[in-house]
Design an enzyme around this catalytic site. Structure first.
Site, PDB file in Angstrom:
ATOM      1  N   HIS A 242     -27.557  22.613  25.049  1.00 47.63           N
ATOM      2  CA  HIS A 242     -28.096  23.730  24.279  1.00 47.63           C
ATOM      3  C   HIS A 242     -27.871  23.536  22.785  1.00 47.63           C
ATOM      4  CE1 HIS A 242     -28.146  25.506  28.266  1.00 47.63           C
ATOM      5  NE2 HIS A 242     -28.953  26.436  27.789  1.00 47.63           N
ATOM      6  N   ILE A 243     -26.617  23.245  22.391  1.00 53.14           N
ATOM      7  CA  ILE A 243     -26.311  23.134  20.963  1.00 53.14           C
ATOM      8  C   ILE A 243     -26.882  21.831  20.393  1.00 53.14           C
ATOM      9  CG2 ILE A 243     -24.457  22.947  19.247  1.00 53.14           C
ATOM     10  CD1 ILE A 243     -22.741  24.696  21.179  1.00 53.14           C
TER      11      ILE A 243
ATOM     12  N   GLY B 288     -17.193  28.030  15.015  1.00 49.27           N
ATOM     13  CA  GLY B 288     -18.583  27.558  15.101  1.00 49.27           C
ATOM     14  C   GLY B 288     -19.523  28.597  15.695  1.00 49.27           C
TER      15      GLY B 288
ATOM     16  N   ASP C 233     -26.582  11.315  26.150  1.00 51.57           N
ATOM     17  CA  ASP C 233     -26.158  12.310  27.144  1.00 51.57           C
ATOM     18  C   ASP C 233     -26.003  11.573  28.469  1.00 51.57           C
ATOM     19  OD1 ASP C 233     -26.570  15.717  27.140  1.00 51.57           O
ATOM     20  OD2 ASP C 233     -26.221  14.683  29.037  1.00 51.57           O
TER      21      ASP C 233
ATOM     22  N   GLU D  48      -4.379  24.893  18.920  1.00 50.65           N
ATOM     23  CA  GLU D  48      -4.863  25.955  18.038  1.00 50.65           C
ATOM     24  C   GLU D  48      -3.890  27.122  18.099  1.00 50.65           C
ATOM     25  OE1 GLU D  48      -8.919  26.801  19.192  1.00 50.65           O
ATOM     26  OE2 GLU D  48      -9.605  24.797  18.631  1.00 50.65           O
TER      27      GLU D  48
ATOM     28  N   ASP E  73     -13.815  21.645  13.757  1.00 54.99           N
ATOM     29  CA  ASP E  73     -13.730  23.094  14.002  1.00 54.99           C
ATOM     30  C   ASP E  73     -12.796  23.410  15.167  1.00 54.99           C
ATOM     31  OD1 ASP E  73     -14.569  25.835  13.653  1.00 54.99           O
ATOM     32  OD2 ASP E  73     -15.809  25.618  15.456  1.00 54.99           O
TER      33      ASP E  73
ATOM     34  N   ALA F 255     -16.950  20.722  19.380  1.00 54.24           N
ATOM     35  CA  ALA F 255     -17.037  20.869  20.850  1.00 54.24           C
ATOM     36  C   ALA F 255     -15.704  21.384  21.388  1.00 54.24           C
ATOM     37  CB  ALA F 255     -17.427  19.540  21.479  1.00 54.24           C
TER      38      ALA F 255
ATOM     39  N   HIS G 235     -11.999  27.162  14.576  1.00 48.11           N
ATOM     40  CA  HIS G 235     -12.790  27.388  15.804  1.00 48.11           C
ATOM     41  C   HIS G 235     -13.736  28.593  15.636  1.00 48.11           C
ATOM     42  CE1 HIS G 235     -12.694  26.714  20.430  1.00 48.11           C
ATOM     43  NE2 HIS G 235     -13.901  27.089  20.027  1.00 48.11           N
TER      44      HIS G 235
END
Ligand code: NAI
Length: 416
Positions: A166-167, A299, A186, A274, A269, A244, A297
């Site tokens: 999707h992204i 995005g 992919d 985290e 990101d 990702a 994080h």
């Protein structure tokens, strides 16, 4: 006749209680209202476990975000609950196995923030190519470096997208509109959008791209997907973007490549570690390195994404409640159902054991009822069968009892 409306066999909509927690976007309330759900309560906070057990006791549908923990204990207190909506991407806050064991499908919104991530990455591509953050930091410190050295346009550069889902595919379209050349890799064969070109291997992509951007899910295969060897295979002076998951990139290898100058910059990101909240310090060996954009994080974090999530998850909950569709459930066999016509719909959730389906059919056959449609999905543990029977049936408590007492039955619902 609308589902749940008149039949005593099924629950009327004004009796279906919906509880939304953690300030879920008002769009969700609107979706429920548009579909005739009147008993919707929305609270701004995440209650503690004991309060939650009390709040959830008589609720049929609950919506949460990431801070409400639906443990087995909490779910055990929810006697009427029949579906859960996570108005976010992750579902770790829910004990999915316990929910499944209680015949409760859980839904989330994996794709409502696709555009937000793609836009942020697009912005980072330009910022990295122009070394904008580095120059901005210098300017804030009073340092004037008016130079074209190391600054490039996007036009004509090769963007390598790893993970064309999707992204990745949305980003492909945005990047081409700025004149970039896009290649992607992919593990699944994907239709190229626009003029994008598929690479046969990750290695081929790494050696062709001026910028590599990662859009793969967190799986055992994608852990450490980009380490020292892969970075060495990238073009000297190229750039890496990871929005990702944190453990897709080996951070020590990235730090080394940035310090040696093999990579000209990076935008990261997502991080292997985290902070759990804003009170904790963010610790990373990437801090302080030149031409490295670090973000917490975010995005997918936009108001538009929140608004989309409100609609996407509420729609899934309404579809399950109104017609039994489990499409998009993360812990349940997925059944996409047609809109109910002039039929009575029976939904039977059971342990996946031999013989249950034939016993269900025997119940209908013994009454001479005509089965207009039947939909069945099973996974390892549970089976979900939906049976449409011609006509709107009269109340028949025996029929319900016959279905409920079939060995292995977990839940039976009716929609007239
Ligand atoms: P998606 O499921 O639509 O696409 C992922 C693609 O990666 C699929 O086409 C899949 O076949 C491919 N893939 C899987 N393993 C691969 C491998 N080893 N090599 C190459 N390709 C592989 O997922 P979507 O929505 O595009 O999201 C991608 C990731 O972005 C998510 O898994 C999530 O971790 C992350 N994400 C990050 C956000 C943020 O705030 N930074 C927000 C939303 C998603």
């Amino acid at each position: 006749m609308s589902p749940h409306s008149l039949s005593p066999l099924s629950l009327s909509k004004d009796k279906i209680r919906v509880l939304l927690l953690e300030g879920i976007h008002p769009n969700a309330v609107r979706v429920f209202a548009d579909h005739g759900y009147a008993a919707v309560e929305s609270l701004p906070h995440a209650p503690d476990a004991e309060t939650l057990k009390r709040l959830i006791a008589d609720v049929h549908i609950v919506g949460i975000r990431s801070r409400t923990r639906l443990s087995a204990d909490v779910l055990g207190a929810a006697h009427r609950l029949f579906c859960v909506g996570c108005f976010c991407i992750g579902t770790n806050q829910v004990d999915l196995a316990a929910a499944r064991g209680a015949a409760i499908p859980v839904f989330n919104a994996p794709y409502s923030n696709t555009r937000s991530v793609a836009e942020m990455v697009m912005g980072e591509i330009i910022m990295l190519l122009r070394r904008t953050f580095e120059k901005s930091t210098q300017a804030h410190a009073g340092v004037w470096r008016k130079t074209a050295t190391g600054a490039h346009e996007t036009r004509g550069k090769v963007l390598g997208i790893v993970g064309y889902g999707h992204i990745g595919s949305q980003l492909s379209v945005l990047a081409e509109s700025l004149g970039m050349r896009v290649c992607y890799h992919d593990i699944v064969e994907k239709l190229p959008l626009g003029n994008a070109v598929a690479c046969r291997s990750l290695g081929e992509l790494l050696s062709a791209a001026d910028l590599v951007t990662l859009h793969v899910p967190a799986t055992p295969e994608t852990r450490d997907l980009i380490g020292a060897r892969e970075i060495a295979a990238m073009k000297p002076g190229s750039l890496l973007i990871n929005a990702a998951r944190g453990n897709v990139v080996r951070i020590p290898a990235l730090v080394e490549a940035l310090k040696s100058g093999h990579l000209a910059g990076a935008a990261i990101d997502v991080h292997p570690e985290e902070p759990a909240s804003g009170d904790e310090e963010f610790v990373s060996p990437l801090r302080g390195l030149a031409n490295v954009i670090l973000t917490p994080h975010v995005g997918g974090s936009t108001l538009e994404a929140q608004a989309n999530i409100g609609i996407e998850v509420a729609d899934k909950l309404v579809r399950y409640s109104d017609n039994g569709s489990t499409q998009g459930a993360v812990n349940f066999p997925e059944v996409a159902l047609p809109v109910q016509g002039r039929v009575t719909r029976f939904m039977h959730i059971h342990r996946n054991e031999p013989g249950v389906l034939s016993r269900i059919n025997a119940v209908f056959a013994s009454r001479g009822l005509n089965i207009a449609g039947q939909y069945l999905r099973t996974d390892g543990e549970i089976g979900y069968v939906v049976v449409d029977v011609d006509g709107e049936l009269e109340d028949d408590a025996n029929l319900r009892r016959n279905l409920e007492t079939i060995d292995g039955t977990m839940r039976v619902r009716f929609l007239v």
